[in-house]
Design a protein around this motif. Sequence first.
Motif, PDB file in Angstrom:
ATOM      1  N   ILE A  90       0.830  -1.201   0.000  1.00 12.81           N
ATOM      2  CA  ILE A  90       0.000   0.000   0.000  1.00 12.81           C
ATOM      3  C   ILE A  90       0.865   1.251   0.000  1.00 12.81           C
ATOM      4  O   ILE A  90       0.644   2.186  -0.774  1.00 12.81           O
ATOM      5  CB  ILE A  90      -0.944   0.006   1.213  1.00 12.81           C
ATOM      6  N   GLY A  91       1.845   1.284   0.875  1.00 14.07           N
ATOM      7  CA  GLY A  91       2.715   2.453   0.966  1.00 14.07           C
ATOM      8  C   GLY A  91       3.451   2.736  -0.329  1.00 14.07           C
ATOM      9  O   GLY A  91       3.597   3.894  -0.737  1.00 14.07           O
ATOM     10  N   ALA A 141      -2.982   0.664   8.577  1.00 14.47           N
ATOM     11  CA  ALA A 141      -3.035   1.796   9.504  1.00 14.47           C
ATOM     12  C   ALA A 141      -1.801   1.778  10.406  1.00 14.47           C
ATOM     13  O   ALA A 141      -1.878   1.393  11.571  1.00 14.47           O
ATOM     14  CB  ALA A 141      -4.309   1.748  10.328  1.00 14.47           C
ATOM     15  N   PRO A 142      -0.658   2.199   9.883  1.00 18.23           N
ATOM     16  CA  PRO A 142       0.562   2.200  10.695  1.00 18.23           C
ATOM     17  C   PRO A 142       0.490   3.225  11.821  1.00 18.23           C
ATOM     18  O   PRO A 142      -0.187   4.251  11.696  1.00 18.23           O
ATOM     19  CB  PRO A 142       1.649   2.577   9.684  1.00 18.23           C
ATOM     20  N   LYS A 143       1.150   2.947  12.896  1.00 11.97           N
ATOM     21  CA  LYS A 143       1.199   3.895  14.001  1.00 11.97           C
ATOM     22  C   LYS A 143       2.207   4.982  13.668  1.00 11.97           C
ATOM     23  O   LYS A 143       3.367   4.701  13.397  1.00 11.97           O
ATOM     24  CB  LYS A 143       1.589   3.174  15.301  1.00 11.97           C
ATOM     25  N   ARG A 144       1.758   6.223  13.680  1.00 15.28           N
ATOM     26  CA  ARG A 144       2.623   7.357  13.333  1.00 15.28           C
ATOM     27  C   ARG A 144       2.099   8.603  14.010  1.00 15.28           C
ATOM     28  O   ARG A 144       0.972   8.638  14.506  1.00 15.28           O
ATOM     29  CB  ARG A 144       2.697   7.542  11.817  1.00 15.28           C
ATOM     30  N   ASP A 145       2.919   9.657  14.021  1.00 17.09           N
ATOM     31  CA  ASP A 145       2.546  10.880  14.725  1.00 17.09           C
ATOM     32  C   ASP A 145       1.471  11.671  13.981  1.00 17.09           C
ATOM     33  O   ASP A 145       0.656  12.361  14.600  1.00 17.09           O
ATOM     34  CB  ASP A 145       3.773  11.769  14.934  1.00 17.09           C
ATOM     35  N   LEU A 154      -2.548   9.419   8.280  1.00 23.77           N
ATOM     36  CA  LEU A 154      -2.142   8.910   6.968  1.00 23.77           C
ATOM     37  C   LEU A 154      -3.226   9.134   5.915  1.00 23.77           C
ATOM     38  O   LEU A 154      -2.946   9.562   4.800  1.00 23.77           O
ATOM     39  CB  LEU A 154      -1.831   7.423   7.087  1.00 23.77           C
ATOM     40  N   TRP A 155      -4.486   8.842   6.286  1.00 28.84           N
ATOM     41  CA  TRP A 155      -5.590   8.904   5.340  1.00 28.84           C
ATOM     42  C   TRP A 155      -6.467  10.120   5.612  1.00 28.84           C
ATOM     43  O   TRP A 155      -6.759  10.448   6.750  1.00 28.84           O
ATOM     44  CB  TRP A 155      -6.437   7.638   5.439  1.00 28.84           C
ATOM     45  N   ASP A 156      -6.883  10.798   4.539  1.00 23.47           N
ATOM     46  CA  ASP A 156      -7.829  11.911   4.691  1.00 23.47           C
ATOM     47  C   ASP A 156      -9.207  11.391   5.089  1.00 23.47           C
ATOM     48  O   ASP A 156      -9.897  11.990   5.911  1.00 23.47           O
ATOM     49  CB  ASP A 156      -7.949  12.694   3.373  1.00 23.47           C
ATOM     50  N   LEU A 157      -9.603  10.291   4.474  1.00 22.17           N
ATOM     51  CA  LEU A 157     -10.923   9.719   4.744  1.00 22.17           C
ATOM     52  C   LEU A 157     -10.855   8.203   4.635  1.00 22.17           C
ATOM     53  O   LEU A 157     -10.276   7.676   3.676  1.00 22.17           O
ATOM     54  CB  LEU A 157     -11.957  10.250   3.732  1.00 22.17           C
ATOM     55  N   THR A 158     -11.423   7.528   5.610  1.00 21.14           N
ATOM     56  CA  THR A 158     -11.531   6.072   5.568  1.00 21.14           C
ATOM     57  C   THR A 158     -12.991   5.687   5.731  1.00 21.14           C
ATOM     58  O   THR A 158     -13.677   6.189   6.626  1.00 21.14           O
ATOM     59  CB  THR A 158     -10.703   5.415   6.692  1.00 21.14           C
ATOM     60  N   SER A 190      -7.294   6.244  14.386  1.00 22.04           N
ATOM     61  CA  SER A 190      -6.139   7.065  14.752  1.00 22.04           C
ATOM     62  C   SER A 190      -5.358   7.524  13.528  1.00 22.04           C
ATOM     63  O   SER A 190      -4.718   8.580  13.557  1.00 22.04           O
ATOM     64  CB  SER A 190      -5.213   6.276  15.683  1.00 22.04           C
ATOM     65  N   ALA A 191      -5.389   6.731  12.457  1.00 21.82           N
ATOM     66  CA  ALA A 191      -4.600   7.036  11.257  1.00 21.82           C
ATOM     67  C   ALA A 191      -5.358   7.876  10.243  1.00 21.82           C
ATOM     68  O   ALA A 191      -4.796   8.210   9.189  1.00 21.82           O
ATOM     69  CB  ALA A 191      -4.139   5.729  10.603  1.00 21.82           C
TER      70      ALA A 191
END
Length: 208
Positions: free
Chosen positions: A18-19, A48-52, A55-59, A82-83
Amino acid sequence: MSSWMAGGQADTWSNTPIGGYVRNRDKSSVTIQSWHTARRENNQPYVAPKRDDTLWDLTVVDEVHSAREETQLYDLLTRVESASECLYALTATPIQLNVGELYDLLRLVDLLESWDDREQFEEFFETRRVFEESLDEVGTGSQGSTLAEQTFLDSVRKELELSDDKEGKQLAQTCIETFAEMLHGHIDAYAGYDDRAQEVVDGPKSFD
């Protein structure tokens, strides 16, 4: 649009299937994946990786009625929430949930702070049930306002199985006040609810 089954291991999210797809595009990306695949424990970090930052605008997740706390799908939804800047949790399947399970789903889509407490959330719906029965006992305006309020308070205390003393009456009063605060918070936060609430207040079960 693409659908993946994440496989193998990657040292960074951008090197996952995906990335890598998102990284190599120069415009907005839309991805579609089966939640049956995405929920797998080794696939969740790819979706959905854990990051500060988000990642996604809309899920958008469909069939969320299948999610229950302590299931892999619910774990996935928690990570996705969270992502993502925004999460839509959808279902068109009629379901009967206990209140606790309803809370688990609603908390994923930004419950109001006053509602985001499992015990208080459950107590709200139990209090609503008690109110309906107590209002039936009070009647439809046959008593004066003060007497009706006292009758209502006594009925609430009995329905909640609280003691017939000062402490029991105070607990019943606190229960009523907490219910009212949560209800007012909901009314203030969402357009249109104030009109509906006024209709209920002006209805045949009003004390006045």
